[in-house]
Every structure is written in C-alpha cells, then in structure tokens.
Design a protein around this motif. Structure first.
Motif, PDB file in Angstrom:
ATOM      1  N   THR A 115       0.809  -1.231   0.000  1.00  0.00           N
ATOM      2  CA  THR A 115       0.000   0.000   0.000  1.00  0.00           C
ATOM      3  C   THR A 115       0.837   1.274   0.000  1.00  0.00           C
ATOM      4  N   ASP A 125      -9.336  -1.951  -3.515  1.00  0.00           N
ATOM      5  CA  ASP A 125     -10.764  -2.221  -3.352  1.00  0.00           C
ATOM      6  C   ASP A 125     -11.292  -3.299  -4.294  1.00  0.00           C
ATOM      7  N   GLU A 157      -5.576   3.410   5.745  1.00  0.00           N
ATOM      8  CA  GLU A 157      -4.607   4.466   5.422  1.00  0.00           C
ATOM      9  C   GLU A 157      -4.231   4.435   3.941  1.00  0.00           C
ATOM     10  N   GLY A 159      -6.221   3.837   1.581  1.00  0.00           N
ATOM     11  CA  GLY A 159      -7.349   4.317   0.786  1.00  0.00           C
ATOM     12  C   GLY A 159      -8.471   3.319   0.591  1.00  0.00           C
ATOM     13  N   ASP A 161     -11.892   1.537   0.736  1.00  0.00           N
ATOM     14  CA  ASP A 161     -13.255   2.049   0.935  1.00  0.00           C
ATOM     15  C   ASP A 161     -13.960   1.172   1.955  1.00  0.00           C
TER      16      ASP A 161
END
Length: 190
Positions: A115, A125, A157, A159, A161
């Motif tokens: 990440t 996601d 952290e 991103g 969702d």
C-alpha cells in the motif's frame, strides 16, 4: 527448478550461466521463480528476476510469483518482484489480488509494502468472487487480534473504501460488530 525450490541462489545463478531455461515448468506448471516465491527464497528469486524470469507465469492453480506473495506475506519478496514489473491485474483462482489473502492472514508488513510502495499498483478495493475486498477479508476471516487490527488500519490508510458491501449487503464495520471485534470496529468508525 530444484535450486530455486531449495533457495540455493548460487546454484540458480550457476544453472542460468549454463543456459538453463528460466521458464521451464514442472508437472503443476510451476516455474523456478514461482517455486522461489512460494518458498520465500528472496535471494534465489532476485537472481531469477535479474536474469529476466517472468513474474506473471501462471501455474495450474492460477497462481503467479506475484500472487503467491499475498499468501506468504513476504514484504521482501514483494520488493524483489516489483522490480520485475508484474501485472497487478492478474487474479488468483478466487478472483482476488495479492492483497486479499494478505488481509485474511494479517500480513502486516506485506500490506504496508503493497500500500505504500509507489512501484506496486494493486487495486486496494478489488472485489473477489466471494464478494470480498482485502478489508472485508481481514475482518471476516481475521481473528480481530493485533495483526488484523494493524492490517485494517493500513488498508484504511492506503485508501480502502470501508463502505463497500459484501454480497449480503454487509460492510466491514457490520462484520466487525457481529464478530465482537471492538478495536477493529472503532477503526472502521473513525
């Protein structure tokens, strides 16, 4: 093949220098790089990557050297394979990316690497065939302990969702509350 599976980087290097085929396959369609990745033999994998081995070679189970890293959780192997520029859109037999099994197993350092490393472009996601993202899998299949708490934190952290619902219309927060994972539920409310 044998040297890669054992993690003998010197023997791998010698075999390559003698003209060994980087993409030779065993009966299950494993390549030397896939065997090295599965065994978390980082130095042997580095020799193979430096020689041009294919990080996208698919075996009989739809695994590739890159996809296996999500199961093993090896952040070091992820760094080595990122140099080979794998296709991050390839999916495992469950229709998932490498992050999804990493979430399940609570592979904190791996999730951190994937990440935050700008060379790595995995869809955080992505929804697999079961209807789960890495975040959902970290909650649904995780034990709610420290590793899974940190995994959820890193995914958020990165991103992820938190509002994506599974096939039953439940979010990661819904699952955390149902499982009594209070610390994770608090992270998801934040």
């Amino acid at each position: 093949m044998e040297a890669a599976e054992k993690g003998d980087a010197d023997a791998v290097r010698d075999a390559i220098e003698r003209g060994a085929d980087l993409e030779t396959r065993d009966g299950e369609r494993h390549t030397p790089l896939l065997l090295a990745s599965t065994g978390d033999h980082v130095e042997a994998a580095k020799v193979l990557v430096d020689a041009g081995a294919d990080p996208d070679a698919v075996d009989h189970q739809q695994d590739t050297p890159w996809l296996v890293t999500g199961v093993t959780g090896s952040a070091e192997m992820a760094k080595v394979l990122a140099e080979a520029e794998p296709d991050y859109k390839l999916l495992n037999r469950y229709g998932g990316t490498s992050l999804i099994p990493a979430g399940e197993h609570g592979h904190v350092e791996y999730i951190r690497e994937v990440t935050t490393n700008p060379k790595i472009d995995v869809d955080i996601d992505h929804v697999n065939n079961l209807g789960w993202t890495a975040l959902l899998e970290a909650v649904i299949l995780g034990d709610g302990g420290e590793r899974h708490q940190e995994s959820v934190k890193l995914l958020l952290e990165g991103g992820a969702d938190k509002n994506i619902e599974d096939k039953n219309g439940m979010t990661a927060l819904d699952h955390a509350e149902d499982k009594g994972q209070d610390e994770i539920a608090e992270l998801l409310r934040g």
